[in-house]
Scaffold this motif. Sequence first.
Motif, PDB file in Angstrom:
ATOM      1  N   UNK B   2       1.161   6.828  -3.840  1.00  0.00           N
ATOM      2  CA  UNK B   2       0.759   7.365  -2.553  1.00  0.00           C
ATOM      3  C   UNK B   2       1.567   8.632  -2.256  1.00  0.00           C
ATOM      4  N   UNK B  74      -2.719  -5.295  -8.270  1.00  0.00           N
ATOM      5  CA  UNK B  74      -1.852  -4.820  -7.187  1.00  0.00           C
ATOM      6  C   UNK B  74      -2.024  -5.656  -5.919  1.00  0.00           C
ATOM      7  N   UNK B 208      -6.648   6.610  -3.496  1.00  0.00           N
ATOM      8  CA  UNK B 208      -7.685   6.674  -2.444  1.00  0.00           C
ATOM      9  C   UNK B 208      -8.376   8.031  -2.408  1.00  0.00           C
ATOM     10  N   UNK B 223      -4.122  16.717   7.989  1.00  0.00           N
ATOM     11  CA  UNK B 223      -3.495  15.983   6.892  1.00  0.00           C
ATOM     12  C   UNK B 223      -4.112  16.491   5.590  1.00  0.00           C
ATOM     13  N   UNK B 225      -3.335  15.590   2.463  1.00  0.00           N
ATOM     14  CA  UNK B 225      -3.138  14.726   1.290  1.00  0.00           C
ATOM     15  C   UNK B 225      -4.388  14.657   0.407  1.00  0.00           C
ATOM     16  N   UNK B 226      -5.521  14.235   0.985  1.00  0.00           N
ATOM     17  CA  UNK B 226      -6.712  14.022   0.166  1.00  0.00           C
ATOM     18  C   UNK B 226      -7.311  15.323  -0.362  1.00  0.00           C
TER      19      UNK B 226
END
Lengths: 72, 362
Positions: B2, B74, B208, B223, B225-226
């Motif tokens: 992550x 997981x 993700x 954000x 991140x993606x």
Amino acid sequence: MAQVDTRGMSCPQPVLMTKKALDINSAEVTVLVDSKTAKSNVERYLNLTGYTINTIELDSKTHTFEISAKKQ
Amino acid sequence: MDSKKGIIFTGAVIGILAVVLVRFGNPVNMGICIACFIRDTTGALGLHRAAVVQYIRPEIIGIVLGAFLISLGKKEFAVRGGSSPFIRFMLGFIVMIGALMFLGCPLRMVLRLGGGDLNALFGLAGFAAGIIVGIIFLKNGFSLKRTYKLSPLEGFLFPLLNVGLFILLLTAPAFIFFSTKGPGAGHAPVWIALAAGVIVGVLVQRTRLCMVGGIRDAILFKDTYLILGFISILVFASLGNLYFGFYKLSFAGQSVAHTDGLWNFLGMALAGWGSVLLGGCPLRQLILASEGNIDSVITVLGMSAGAAFAHNFSLAASAQGPSPNGKIAVLIGFVLLLVIASFNLERETKATVQGGVKIGAS
């Protein structure tokens, strides 16, 4: 203190609900999540917006976490 | 995984694997395309009879099994469902209609850009526009309601179904259709495609990664991140295409693409808006379906039904351009999205608890 229950909600709603709660009361928030995706999304959002977070696992079977955040 | 490094790495692997799959036989700029490959698999099962796009794509099976196994390992496999199932089916259907107008899912849009296909710029503009429209509804309280815990078997069936598909692919019984020409006939060897799918499934489950989530989160939450994954796929697919000599910067003469800018825009706008309402792009839906999310299983079935309709009623575009029926279908899709989005706006459930604020799923 604002409490947000996002259990059962799918992406991106947990973060949206957290954001809405902070719009009302930005000092402190507690968020309940029940997936690791929601957990990391909410944590990332709170980190980005300048909160100190503390996460505890309430139930490992259902992936339920409680994320407490305070404005830094 | 992550972390920003993790998602950039995942994007790099997907970008490079996609080009490698083309090198091994997949159609150009179609190393991985969730919409196209679900469409091909639907055709192989005879649910549509477009002879050029029929093949059980092992990449899809690999993605499903990779995501399923890693989520089990997981301890993230959780069987849930019941969040507006039929609306999700319809949304999956509509996303597929939009994707087949453009000729590719959001992932293939990025791969097409990475191959120099400038038509995908219109797709990207439409995709972003669709996402922005979706965000307006999200901000106004759009919700498909909460999910509920379901029995484990419910969650195991989708991966099992994919094992069944793989057996059909290997045994090739007479009732399964395999294209002998056209995009469906272009494919990498089965085991290479399966392995590539498994790698993608594992990495995307961990990070993700989501095409629609990238632009959505950047706008909605600032954000990034993606969207790093999105950009990484673009960069590494471009480099890979340059390396293997597949790179071709042009509008005309691109593989499995047409040059009608307006309908490339509208197709992806439809797919983008629908995907925001679903909470993720077709790739993400496939991953979620594999980790026990039954709502996403229903969405994938909706995409499959959309693909069958698209080819049975000549809604899908071709290299020659969009079809008249397809244009009507896309416009109907917009109307349906507007209805679905408008009728699922929730008024916030606010209750004051001990002098505080409580926001919850009611």
